[in-house]
Every structure is written in structure tokens, then in C-alpha cells.
Design an enzyme around this catalytic site. Structure first.
Site, mmCIF file in Angstrom:
data_model
loop_
_atom_site.group_PDB
_atom_site.id
_atom_site.type_symbol
_atom_site.label_atom_id
_atom_site.label_comp_id
_atom_site.label_asym_id
_atom_site.label_seq_id
_atom_site.Cartn_x
_atom_site.Cartn_y
_atom_site.Cartn_z
ATOM 1 N N GLU A 113 17.391 25.738 -26.200
ATOM 2 C CA GLU A 113 16.166 25.434 -25.434
ATOM 3 C C GLU A 113 15.814 26.548 -24.450
ATOM 4 O OE1 GLU A 113 16.190 23.244 -21.905
ATOM 5 O OE2 GLU A 113 18.228 22.464 -22.180
ATOM 6 N N LYS A 160 24.926 14.409 -16.527
ATOM 7 C CA LYS A 160 25.118 14.998 -15.207
ATOM 8 C C LYS A 160 25.084 13.908 -14.139
ATOM 9 C CE LYS A 160 22.634 18.620 -15.244
ATOM 10 N NZ LYS A 160 21.619 17.776 -15.770
#
Ligand code: PSU
Ligand code: MN
Length: 314
Positions: A27, A162
Site C-alpha cells: 500500500e 494496533k
């Protein structure tokens, strides 16, 4: 492979896809919005090199002047890194406008998956995915990455969820979306900077071929959506969960004080945490992305081998 009038696939990648050779998508939001210059460019190049060292062809995905790019030149990587946050962060909702207005866009996990799938790429390596933000049950700040994982046929390798996110709710959302969460060599979902969140994975895999076999079964069966492979950060680079938690809580307080919402939240938190840890979190981030690129490539190699066996090759 589906090609369309909006898509520019580098010749090397196009050929690999036609031959069924391993290709790994990467990405560009992580380059423009996820890391500071020049480490972002250095990392992007190292990630591509890692993919090659592990037997696959890298395909970094972005939008340039409205064209959907599958594979970037070294100069284009440099441009996305140097220009940073001035480049639009592009998720699913943004693609049509960035294309129509012939603008540049750094693609998130969701947008990268869409373009990778258009090109026929099945494996994608990144650092962290978006998820349900803390307080998301009230703010409804839930990344479009999660719905994308539920519908688009690309397997994604990340370092877990995360802890700037609500890990439990993110996993609940993934379950609802029908996304299997695989732990690579682990029974618990990694937490990006830390090796474990304490939450159980849906399936554990200890070899790339196990994952490749599941990906092949899923798509042979016509069950749309991703498989999410969570790969713990290598031990020497893992951060102490308690310390990082305190830093994250502080960063979230500052974010709320400054009134930062929507797509700015993840980049703000990443930058703030890197500052607060004097770059330690950035080093961890770089190491885990490289580790994910390696694993995604190994899975892509096995996937390609299985596909070719299926076609009567060896
Ligand atoms: N997590 C990271 N680094 C990143 C991102 C997430 O550690 O760069 C980026 C990815 O591109 C991801 C996006 O798809 O943030 C999610 O943003 P949002 O929550 O606005 O959907
Ligand atoms: Mn969001």
C-alpha cells in the site's frame, strides 16, 4: 485477470500475473501518511527488495493523475514519500473522485485491496490495518478496511491489531464480516508494537503452505473476502506493552484536545507515538512491515505453486 481502462500494471507484474507467478501488493498510505520522510521511502524500497529476496514480485499500489497504478517506479516511490500528507489518503469512498479529478492518491488497505483484486493479485503485505477506534461504539469511527476485508478477495498479512484501536471490538467486527483471523506461529492476536494482545486467533498456522492452502480453498469455494494473517513483530523489536499503552493513552488525549477526527486520526496517532518514543515505535513499525513482506511473499510462492499444480504443472 481483469484489466480495465483505469488500470496501469507494470509490464513485469503483468507478465508474472499472466504466468501465475507470485506477486505481493503493497500500500501507499503507509508511505505518505504512516511514516516520516525519508524513512518512508527507504522503507518502501526495502520492502520491495524483501519481496524480491523471497521469490515474489512487488506491486506497490497508488493513484497517479487519476490512473490506478499497480507497481511504482523508484521516482514515484520517492514522490509519494516526499510529498507525504499533501497527497490525498484514499479509501474505498474516495477512489471515484480521485480518478474523475485526475488526482494523486495514497491508497489505504481498503483501496489497495480493491485495486489489487482488479489486477488479480491475491496477497498483500502491510503493517497495520484500520479497525474500530477506541470509543468507536459511540463515534462509529470504524475503518472502511474492515468491510473491505469482508468482501474483497485478497489475503492480507499484517502485524495484528494496533492498540490505538479497540482490539476486542475490531475482532468482533471481523467475525461479523466473515474474516478469518489467522495467527502465524501464534495462538493470540498480535498487537502491532507488541507480540500479543491476549485475544485468541481463529486459526493458527505454522507454515506458509498452510495459509496458501486455506486461501486456495476459500476462493475455489467462491467465498468472497479476505483472510487476515497476523504476524507478530520479531521479538528483538517488540515494545513493552505497558509502556506503549501509556504513550497511546497520552496521544489519544492530545488528539481529542486538538479535535482531530476521521481520516486524520491514524496518521496523527502514529506520528505522536513515534515522537514520544523518540523514534523507537517507528523502528518497530519498519521491522514489522519487512517481516510481513517476507511472510506474504512466502505465502505467495506457495499459493502460486498450488495454483500451478492445479493446472497440471509441477
Ligand atoms: N496503521 C499503521 N500504519 C498505517 C495505517 C494503519 O500502522 O499507515 C494506514 C493504512 O493505510 C490503513 C489506514 O488502511 O491507515 C486506515 O485508516 P482509517 O482508519 O482512516 O481507515
Ligand atoms: Mn476512521
Amino acid at each position: 485477470m481483469l484489466t480495465n481502462q483505469y488500470l496501469d500494471i507494470l509490464p513485469e507484474i503483468k507478465q508474472a500475473l499472466e504466468l501465475g507467478h507470485p506477486v505481493v501488493a503493497l500500500e501507499s498510505t503507509i508511505i505518505s501518511h504512516g511514516m516520516p520522510y525519508p524513512k518512508n521511502v527507504q522503507t518502501a524500497k526495502q520492502v520491495e527488495a524483501t519481496v524480491r529476496e523471497n521469490g515474489a514480485i512487488p506491486a506497490t499500489i497508488a493513484i497517479i493523475k487519476g490512473r490506478l497504478k499497480v507497481g511504482l517506479s523508484q521516482d514515484e516511490l520517492e514522490y509519494f514519500g516526499r510529498t507525504g500528507q499533501k497527497i490525498a489518503k484514499v479509501s474505498r469512498r474516495d477512489i471515484p473522485f480521485i480518478v474523475a479529478q485526475e488526482k494523486d492518491g495514497a491508497t489505504t488497505v481498503a483501496a489497495t485491496m480493491i485495486i489489487a483484486a482488479m489486477a488479480g493479485i491475491r496477497l498483500f503485505a502491510t503493517g497495520g490495518i484500520g479497525g474500530v477506534h477506541r470509543g468507536g461504539e459511540l463515534t462509529m469511527d470504524i475503518s472502511a478496511d474492515l468491510d473491505e476485508l469482508g468482501r474483497t478477495n485478497v489475503a492480507v498479512v499484517c502485524a495484528g491489531i494496533k492498540s490505538i484501536l479497540d482490539i476486542g471490538r475490531t475482532l468482533e467486527y471481523l467475525e461479523t464480516a466473515g474474516v478469518p483471523v489467522v495467527g502465524y506461529t501464534t495462538d493470540t492476536v498480535p498487537a502491532f508494537y507488541a507480540r500479543s494482545s491476549g485475544f485468541s486467533v481463529d486459526y493458527r498456522a505454522d507454515t506458509p503452505v498452510e495459509v496458501a492452502t486455506a486461501i486456495l480453498s476459500k476462493y475455489d469455494l467462491g467465498i468472497d473476502g479476505a483472510i487476515l494473517i497476523t504476524n507478530p513483530v520479531p521479538e528483538p523489536y517488540a515494545l513493552d506493552p505497558k509502556e506503549i499503552e501509556a504513550t497511546i493513552e497520552q496521544a489519544i488525549i492530545e488528539m481529542n484536545k486538538q479535535g482531530i477526527v476521521g481520516k486524520e486520526t491514524t496518521p496523527f496517532l502514529l506520528a505522536r507515538i513515534a515522537e514520544q518514543t523518540h523514534g523507537e515505535s517507528l523502528e518497530t513499525n519498519i521491522k514489522l512491515v519487512l517481516n510481513n513482506a517476507k511472510l506474504a511473499s512466502q505465502i505467495a510462492v506457495e499459493y502460486s505453486r498450488l495454483l500451478n499444480i492445479g493446472k497440471g504443472g509441477k
